[in-house]
Design an enzyme around this catalytic site. Structure first.
Site, PDB file in Angstrom:
ATOM      1  N   SER A 117      39.460  46.589  31.954  1.00 20.33           N
ATOM      2  CA  SER A 117      38.147  46.917  31.434  1.00 20.33           C
ATOM      3  C   SER A 117      38.106  45.695  30.438  1.00 20.33           C
ATOM      4  CB  SER A 117      38.237  48.338  30.861  1.00 20.33           C
ATOM      5  OG  SER A 117      36.925  48.711  30.122  1.00 20.33           O
ATOM      6  N   ARG A 362      36.201  44.108  38.623  1.00 17.34           N
ATOM      7  CA  ARG A 362      36.138  45.433  39.166  1.00 17.34           C
ATOM      8  C   ARG A 362      34.997  45.865  39.163  1.00 17.34           C
ATOM      9  NH1 ARG A 362      37.149  50.373  35.376  1.00 17.34           N
ATOM     10  NH2 ARG A 362      35.527  51.179  36.642  1.00 17.34           N
ATOM     11  N   THR A 398      35.582  54.699  29.086  1.00 12.84           N
ATOM     12  CA  THR A 398      36.715  55.337  28.871  1.00 12.84           C
ATOM     13  C   THR A 398      36.853  56.612  28.004  1.00 12.84           C
ATOM     14  OG1 THR A 398      37.794  52.961  28.806  1.00 12.84           O
ATOM     15  CG2 THR A 398      39.058  54.753  28.114  1.00 12.84           C
ATOM     16  N   CYS A 557      32.079  38.570  46.643  1.00 12.79           N
ATOM     17  CA  CYS A 557      33.453  38.847  46.321  1.00 12.79           C
ATOM     18  C   CYS A 557      33.797  37.896  45.315  1.00 12.79           C
ATOM     19  CB  CYS A 557      34.132  38.688  47.720  1.00 12.79           C
ATOM     20  SG  CYS A 557      35.881  39.133  47.474  1.00 12.79           S
ATOM     21  N   CYS A 583      42.535  40.534  48.245  1.00 13.27           N
ATOM     22  CA  CYS A 583      41.789  41.396  47.859  1.00 13.27           C
ATOM     23  C   CYS A 583      42.400  42.125  46.454  1.00 13.27           C
ATOM     24  CB  CYS A 583      41.663  42.588  48.793  1.00 13.27           C
ATOM     25  SG  CYS A 583      40.696  44.043  48.264  1.00 13.27           S
ATOM     26  N   CYS A 586      38.418  45.424  43.863  1.00 13.67           N
ATOM     27  CA  CYS A 586      36.881  45.728  42.944  1.00 13.67           C
ATOM     28  C   CYS A 586      36.198  46.517  43.841  1.00 13.67           C
ATOM     29  CB  CYS A 586      36.499  44.498  42.740  1.00 13.67           C
ATOM     30  SG  CYS A 586      35.437  43.509  44.015  1.00 13.67           S
ATOM     31  N   CYS A 589      32.649  44.574  47.855  1.00 16.19           N
ATOM     32  CA  CYS A 589      32.107  44.535  49.204  1.00 16.19           C
ATOM     33  C   CYS A 589      31.595  45.976  49.833  1.00 16.19           C
ATOM     34  CB  CYS A 589      33.261  44.040  50.043  1.00 16.19           C
ATOM     35  SG  CYS A 589      34.767  45.083  50.130  1.00 16.19           S
TER      36      CYS A 589
END
Length: 614
Positions: A117, A362, A398, A557, A583, A586, A589
């Site tokens: 984050s 992410r 959060t 991506c 990968c 995140c 895709c």
């Protein structure tokens, strides 16, 4: 520390059932080099990874006995929401000298490994759990001291009025992965069973349609879906309540929402993609507690997004770019836009002479109150970012994630312990949603029109004007609600409507190529396992996405997973290649693919990124 994902889970009672024949075979049976010829096997250059396209039959993975563990509460996901729920449940039980059995499973190799984050967080929910969090050593070391808002042109950074919603007085600049690690330690001290490296791959439904729990995926399965010598069947975790805290676009949650119709017809979530780095900068340029948010360059006026620069402790700076995934231009690369952001003189001057410590990316929810699904169902509830509690104008989620975990825990504790429910009928946590409506939903409702206001013909200019008016004066007190026009994948326009973007080459000092950045994530997956990025139709990418959208997968991506490469067997043609080892989980895709042909599923537990200080 946390116990490893075991074959036999501690001292808890385990019973064995015969696993459903579909437990593994529900996966797609074809992987995963799509070509102009549907099942042709290709040999690729040594530098890229390819996978067999062998057809797998239902007999290839045999049924095996599956262990079942019984808990009062099963929590899927060891992030802020899931851990807050586990902590609250155990605190309530200790306060009343009662017993409640709680388990948290987390697909990352350790708690915090998949957490990323900004982050500048509000501490209210943390103080609810631990009023003395400072004395207990919570890793919140840098208070936010000064806010700035800048509008970037190509060469200049112009000051802007700072919206009150974005004030960070009283907040702390943190590494959320470190905060989550600390929460995990506290949860285990309270008696929560925590099993990292354990991926939930299936929801277990009771005969009446209620959620009974989850199953973890089988370990020791080859990429051809055959049992290896190390094969271990998954286990089932049953609970009176199952809380889904998978984070943004959870792989189980998306199926659960569809199956139980938790969203109204025509309702959908919208997303952004956040890409960030942590740098160690020259001490003379470091200003602990400074927070800068930006709009404008490098994004065009039709693309929602912005940058952030947070000065942490110890000469560290967290910086990144968030790009709304409703962007229209299929030639846009969020990763390369982030490189352009760093190349802006305002940012470059800060980073010169420093070094990159980590990288990550992410997806995050941006739909707000318009996109919230029904939060409860027989046998469980949705909490945290898997439900979509991010406050976009605040650029924060959060606090709401943790608050939702607390509220769900209170509801579950009352039902299980105080009211003694769950033995003969599924528990329904309707009071959890009522509690959310009285707290989190009110916060999101006030700012509901900010994010969709950027969808006018004026683009960011119209959005900025409305947002200023709404956040400073109207405070959401208007008799209408703007709607998001379409899901993000449907916002992508054909390549013929746009020109390719000429991105500069990386300088390897401030800007970097994508594989260099991926190397900083610590990402790893066992090679000989089923590819977790599944194509529903093997022909779609070559037949539709490449000719119509110029192959957007290779640009959206942020980890270099997808490529269109020359097809050696068919000169002059391309084949679609999935480098699943890259990968970083995140989920972009699964969200942005125009054909909605890519299905992100969990790999073996413990795979994926190993984030540090993110």
């Amino acid at each position: 520390m946390y116990r490893a994902a075991p074959a036999v889970f501690g001292k808890r009672a385990i019973r064995t059932v015969l696993s459903k024949p579909t437990s593994v075979r529900s996966r797609s049976k074809y992987v995963y080099v799509a070509t102009n010829s549907q099942y042709a096997v290709q040999r690729a250059p040594q530098s890229v990874r390819t996978f067999s396209t062998t057809r797998i039959t239902q007999e290839d993975v045999a049924s095996e006995p599956r262990d079942v563990m019984e808990y009062d509460v099963v929590i899927v996901g060891g992030g802020p929401a899931g851990l807050a729920a586990g902590i609250r449940l155990k605190q309530q039980a200790a306060k009343e000298d009662k017993e409640i059995n709680v388990v948290v499973i987390e697909k990352g190799g350790e708690i915090g490994a998949h957490t990323l984050s900004g982050a500048c967080i509000e501490v209210g929910p943390l103080e609810e759990l631990f009023p003395d969090w400072k004395a207990q050593g919570a890793p919140l070391n840098q208070p936010a001291l000064h806010d700035q808002m800048k509008y970037l042109t190509k060469n200049y950074a112009l000051p802007m009025p700072h919206p009150p919603q974005m004030s960070n007085k009283g907040n702390y600049i943190v590494s959320l992965s470190n905060v989550v690690k600390w929460l995990g330690e506290k949860a285990e001290e309270l008696g929560v069973d925590i099993f990292p490296g354990t991926a939930a791959s299936e929801i277990i439904y009771a005969d009446d349609g209620s959620v009974r729990g989850i199953a973890t995926n089988d370990a020791g399965v080859s990429k051809e879906f055959k049992q290896k010598a190390s094969y271990t069947p998954g286990i089932e975790l049953h609970g009176k309540v199952t809380l889904f805290a998978e984070g943004c676009h959870g792989s189980l949650t998306k199926g659960l929402i569809n199956k139980l119709k938790l969203r109204k017809e025509g309702q959908f979530q919208t997303y952004g993609l956040g890409i960030k780095e942590v740098w160690e900068v020259d001490p003379e340029k470091h200003s602990p507690g400074d927070i800068v948010h930006t709009m404008g360059y490098p994004l065009d006026y039709k693309t929602y997004g912005g940058g952030f620069i947070y000065h942490m402790e110890d000469n560290k700076v967290s910086l990144g770019l968030v790009v709304g995934l409703d962007y229209q231009n299929p030639y846009l690369s969020p990763y390369k836009e982030f490189q352009r952001f760093k190349a802006h003189p305002f940012v470059t001057n800060l980073l010169k002479g420093g070094r990159v410590l980590s990288y990550g990316a992410r997806a995050l929810t941006e739909g707000g109150v318009q996109s919230l699904p029904k939060l409860f169902f027989p046998g469980g509830a949705l909490i945290g970012d898997t439900a979509g509690f991010v406050n976009v104008p605040k650029i924060k989620g959060t606090h709401n994630a943790m608050k939702s975990g607390i509220l769900a825990a209170d509801s579950a504790y009352k039902a299980i312990v105080s009211d003694g429910l769950g033995e003969s009928a599924p528990i329904v946590l309707s009071d959890y949603e009522e509690a959310v409506n009285n707290t989190i939903r009110k916060e999101l409702y006030e700012v509901r029109n900010v994010r969709p206001s950027f969808h006018t013909p004026l683009g960011i200019w119209g959005g900025m004007m409305w947002s200023g008016l709404d956040t400073m004066f109207l405070k959401g007190r208007v008799p209408f609600t703007f709607q998001h026009p379409h899901p993000d994948h449907a916002m992508t326009q054909p390549a013929a409507m746009h020109k390719p973007i000429d991105y500069p080459k990386p300088d390897n000092e401030i800007t970097f190529d994508i594989l260099t950045s991926v190397s900083r994530t610590g990402t790893n997956h066992a090679e000989d396992q089923p590819v977790h990025l599944r194509l529903k139709d093997q022909t779609v990418e070559i037949r539709e996405n490449l000719p119509v959208y110029a192959g957007p997968e290779q640009r959206f991506c942020p980890a270099g997973v997808y490529e269109y490469v020359d097809d050696e067997a068919n000169p002059g043609k391309k084949r679609f290649q999935i480098n699943s080892q890259n990968c970083i989980h995140c989920k972009t895709c699964d969200i942005k693919d125009p054909a909605q042909n890519i299905d992100w599923t969990v790999p073996e537990g413990g795979g994926g990124p190993q984030y540090v200080d993110t």
